[in-house]
Design a protein around this motif. Structure first.
Motif, PDB file in Angstrom:
ATOM      1  N   GLU A  82      -6.254   8.724   6.820  1.00  0.00           N
ATOM      2  CA  GLU A  82      -5.449   8.167   6.244  1.00  0.00           C
ATOM      3  C   GLU A  82      -5.897   7.511   5.002  1.00  0.00           C
ATOM      4  O   GLU A  82      -7.297   7.109   4.953  1.00  0.00           O
ATOM      5  CB  GLU A  82      -4.635   6.909   6.683  1.00  0.00           C
ATOM      6  CG  GLU A  82      -3.694   6.250   6.250  1.00  0.00           C
ATOM      7  CD  GLU A  82      -3.149   4.710   6.723  1.00  0.00           C
ATOM      8  OE1 GLU A  82      -2.075   4.322   6.587  1.00  0.00           O
ATOM      9  OE2 GLU A  82      -3.938   4.650   7.767  1.00  0.00           O
ATOM     10  N   MET A  83      -5.473   7.750   3.822  1.00  0.00           N
ATOM     11  CA  MET A  83      -5.872   7.121   2.603  1.00  0.00           C
ATOM     12  C   MET A  83      -4.852   6.125   2.275  1.00  0.00           C
ATOM     13  O   MET A  83      -3.646   6.006   2.252  1.00  0.00           O
ATOM     14  CB  MET A  83      -5.988   8.111   1.285  1.00  0.00           C
ATOM     15  CG  MET A  83      -6.925   9.223   1.442  1.00  0.00           C
ATOM     16  SD  MET A  83      -7.255  10.361   0.195  1.00  0.00           S
ATOM     17  CE  MET A  83      -5.745  10.578  -0.624  1.00  0.00           C
ATOM     18  N   GLN A  84      -5.469   4.778   1.824  1.00  0.00           N
ATOM     19  CA  GLN A  84      -4.352   3.773   1.225  1.00  0.00           C
ATOM     20  C   GLN A  84      -4.656   3.246  -0.186  1.00  0.00           C
ATOM     21  O   GLN A  84      -5.985   3.420  -0.428  1.00  0.00           O
ATOM     22  CB  GLN A  84      -4.643   2.580   2.153  1.00  0.00           C
ATOM     23  CG  GLN A  84      -3.923   2.635   3.679  1.00  0.00           C
ATOM     24  CD  GLN A  84      -3.951   1.277   4.131  1.00  0.00           C
ATOM     25  OE1 GLN A  84      -4.640   0.249   3.847  1.00  0.00           O
ATOM     26  NE2 GLN A  84      -3.340   1.199   5.318  1.00  0.00           N
ATOM     27  N   LYS A  85      -3.820   3.172  -0.952  1.00  0.00           N
ATOM     28  CA  LYS A  85      -4.024   2.622  -2.300  1.00  0.00           C
ATOM     29  C   LYS A  85      -3.218   1.639  -2.397  1.00  0.00           C
ATOM     30  O   LYS A  85      -1.817   1.604  -2.080  1.00  0.00           O
ATOM     31  CB  LYS A  85      -3.643   3.868  -3.168  1.00  0.00           C
ATOM     32  CG  LYS A  85      -3.455   3.672  -4.772  1.00  0.00           C
ATOM     33  CD  LYS A  85      -4.878   3.216  -5.314  1.00  0.00           C
ATOM     34  CE  LYS A  85      -4.787   2.887  -6.834  1.00  0.00           C
ATOM     35  NZ  LYS A  85      -6.059   2.463  -7.268  1.00  0.00           N
ATOM     36  N   ASN A 126       0.892  -1.368  -0.201  1.00  0.00           N
ATOM     37  CA  ASN A 126      -0.091  -0.204   0.088  1.00  0.00           C
ATOM     38  C   ASN A 126       0.845   1.232   0.012  1.00  0.00           C
ATOM     39  O   ASN A 126       2.005   1.311   0.429  1.00  0.00           O
ATOM     40  CB  ASN A 126      -0.834   0.052   1.428  1.00  0.00           C
ATOM     41  CG  ASN A 126      -1.856  -1.064   1.222  1.00  0.00           C
ATOM     42  OD1 ASN A 126      -2.503  -1.355   0.084  1.00  0.00           O
ATOM     43  ND2 ASN A 126      -2.446  -1.455   2.329  1.00  0.00           N
ATOM     44  N   ILE A 127       0.285   2.248  -0.628  1.00  0.00           N
ATOM     45  CA  ILE A 127       0.763   3.711  -0.514  1.00  0.00           C
ATOM     46  C   ILE A 127      -0.075   4.246   0.604  1.00  0.00           C
ATOM     47  O   ILE A 127      -1.375   4.318   0.425  1.00  0.00           O
ATOM     48  CB  ILE A 127       0.837   4.438  -1.732  1.00  0.00           C
ATOM     49  CG1 ILE A 127       1.704   3.588  -2.585  1.00  0.00           C
ATOM     50  CG2 ILE A 127       1.240   5.908  -1.580  1.00  0.00           C
ATOM     51  CD1 ILE A 127       1.662   4.258  -4.231  1.00  0.00           C
ATOM     52  N   ASN A 128       0.258   5.029   1.673  1.00  0.00           N
ATOM     53  CA  ASN A 128      -0.327   5.545   2.594  1.00  0.00           C
ATOM     54  C   ASN A 128      -0.405   7.172   2.160  1.00  0.00           C
ATOM     55  O   ASN A 128       0.769   7.553   2.556  1.00  0.00           O
ATOM     56  CB  ASN A 128      -0.133   5.217   4.236  1.00  0.00           C
ATOM     57  CG  ASN A 128      -0.346   3.799   4.297  1.00  0.00           C
ATOM     58  OD1 ASN A 128      -1.271   2.932   3.686  1.00  0.00           O
ATOM     59  ND2 ASN A 128       0.443   3.201   4.791  1.00  0.00           N
ATOM     60  N   VAL A 129      -1.329   7.827   2.457  1.00  0.00           N
ATOM     61  CA  VAL A 129      -1.495   9.186   2.282  1.00  0.00           C
ATOM     62  C   VAL A 129      -2.017   9.960   3.417  1.00  0.00           C
ATOM     63  O   VAL A 129      -3.360   9.753   3.929  1.00  0.00           O
ATOM     64  CB  VAL A 129      -1.843   9.873   1.060  1.00  0.00           C
ATOM     65  CG1 VAL A 129      -2.037  11.406   0.949  1.00  0.00           C
ATOM     66  CG2 VAL A 129      -0.923   9.270  -0.076  1.00  0.00           C
ATOM     67  N   TYR A 130      -1.400  10.985   4.279  1.00  0.00           N
ATOM     68  CA  TYR A 130      -2.010  11.516   5.237  1.00  0.00           C
ATOM     69  C   TYR A 130      -2.355  13.191   4.940  1.00  0.00           C
ATOM     70  O   TYR A 130      -1.550  13.648   4.046  1.00  0.00           O
ATOM     71  CB  TYR A 130      -1.331  11.297   6.642  1.00  0.00           C
ATOM     72  CG  TYR A 130      -1.275  10.095   6.985  1.00  0.00           C
ATOM     73  CD1 TYR A 130      -1.984   9.555   7.982  1.00  0.00           C
ATOM     74  CD2 TYR A 130      -0.065   9.372   6.663  1.00  0.00           C
ATOM     75  CE1 TYR A 130      -1.748   7.919   8.491  1.00  0.00           C
ATOM     76  CE2 TYR A 130       0.250   8.012   7.218  1.00  0.00           C
ATOM     77  CZ  TYR A 130      -0.492   7.436   7.785  1.00  0.00           C
ATOM     78  OH  TYR A 130      -0.369   6.078   8.105  1.00  0.00           O
ATOM     79  N   LYS A 131      -3.366  13.603   5.167  1.00  0.00           N
ATOM     80  CA  LYS A 131      -3.673  15.191   5.194  1.00  0.00           C
ATOM     81  C   LYS A 131      -3.321  15.632   6.473  1.00  0.00           C
ATOM     82  O   LYS A 131      -3.583  15.365   7.606  1.00  0.00           O
ATOM     83  CB  LYS A 131      -5.172  15.513   4.805  1.00  0.00           C
ATOM     84  CG  LYS A 131      -5.466  16.981   4.539  1.00  0.00           C
ATOM     85  CD  LYS A 131      -6.664  17.025   4.099  1.00  0.00           C
ATOM     86  CE  LYS A 131      -6.986  18.562   3.753  1.00  0.00           C
ATOM     87  NZ  LYS A 131      -8.290  18.839   3.345  1.00  0.00           N
ATOM     88  N   ILE A 132      -2.371  16.754   6.455  1.00  0.00           N
ATOM     89  CA  ILE A 132      -2.257  17.605   7.701  1.00  0.00           C
ATOM     90  C   ILE A 132      -2.673  18.782   7.692  1.00  0.00           C
ATOM     91  O   ILE A 132      -2.782  19.750   6.794  1.00  0.00           O
ATOM     92  CB  ILE A 132      -0.335  17.789   7.510  1.00  0.00           C
ATOM     93  CG1 ILE A 132       0.305  16.747   7.356  1.00  0.00           C
ATOM     94  CG2 ILE A 132      -0.055  18.533   8.690  1.00  0.00           C
ATOM     95  CD1 ILE A 132       1.776  17.048   6.966  1.00  0.00           C
ATOM     96  N   LEU A 133      -3.524  18.955   8.932  1.00  0.00           N
ATOM     97  CA  LEU A 133      -4.312  20.372   9.170  1.00  0.00           C
ATOM     98  C   LEU A 133      -3.429  21.456   9.601  1.00  0.00           C
ATOM     99  O   LEU A 133      -2.147  21.005   9.891  1.00  0.00           O
ATOM    100  CB  LEU A 133      -5.329  19.617  10.176  1.00  0.00           C
ATOM    101  CG  LEU A 133      -6.314  18.601   9.779  1.00  0.00           C
ATOM    102  CD1 LEU A 133      -7.017  18.148  10.864  1.00  0.00           C
ATOM    103  CD2 LEU A 133      -6.926  18.652   8.523  1.00  0.00           C
ATOM    104  N   GLN A 134      -4.246  22.239   9.784  1.00  0.00           N
ATOM    105  CA  GLN A 134      -3.426  23.667   9.868  1.00  0.00           C
ATOM    106  C   GLN A 134      -2.691  23.498  11.313  1.00  0.00           C
ATOM    107  O   GLN A 134      -1.573  24.249  11.548  1.00  0.00           O
ATOM    108  CB  GLN A 134      -4.130  24.785   9.866  1.00  0.00           C
ATOM    109  CG  GLN A 134      -4.941  25.115   8.694  1.00  0.00           C
ATOM    110  CD  GLN A 134      -3.780  25.783   7.842  1.00  0.00           C
ATOM    111  OE1 GLN A 134      -2.641  25.293   7.682  1.00  0.00           O
ATOM    112  NE2 GLN A 134      -3.993  27.093   7.265  1.00  0.00           N
TER     113      GLN A 134
END
Length: 97
Positions: free
Chosen positions: A17-20, A2-10
């Motif tokens: 987490e999004m996984q692909k 998987n590739i894991n992507v996180y969104k960082i808030l202000q």
């Protein structure tokens, strides 16, 4: 797998987490993110490159530019592309249209 992507808030916290699944058997050796085109570029030990659009994770391309492990991907924002380098002693340059 998987590739894991996180969104960082202000405030610096992570928002989920999004996984692909990248769909490849060889291990990921390097990845990079292009800011201008919002793409994740993934290099594999097999010499393959896969590109995903962000944040949708749609497939944006697949190539086999190298015969050896890709050990570096450098994004080139000013030319809207990237350069990859490999253990096969070659480098490749790609441009997005």
């Amino acid at each position: 797998g998987n590739i894991n992507v996180y969104k960082i808030l202000q405030d610096g916290k992570l928002n989920g987490e999004m996984q692909k699944q990248h769909g490849m058997r060889p291990p990921i050796t390097v990845l990079s993110l292009t800011v201008s085109t919002k793409r994740v570029i993934v290099g594999f030990s097999s010499g393959d490159v896969k590109i995903f659009d962000m944040p949708s994770f749609n497939n944006a391309g697949f190539w086999k530019p190298h015969q050896g492990e890709i050990f570096d991907i450098i994004t080139a924002q000013n030319i809207n592309g990237f350069i990859s380098a490999s253990g096969d002693k070659k480098f490749s340059c790609f441009y997005f249209k």
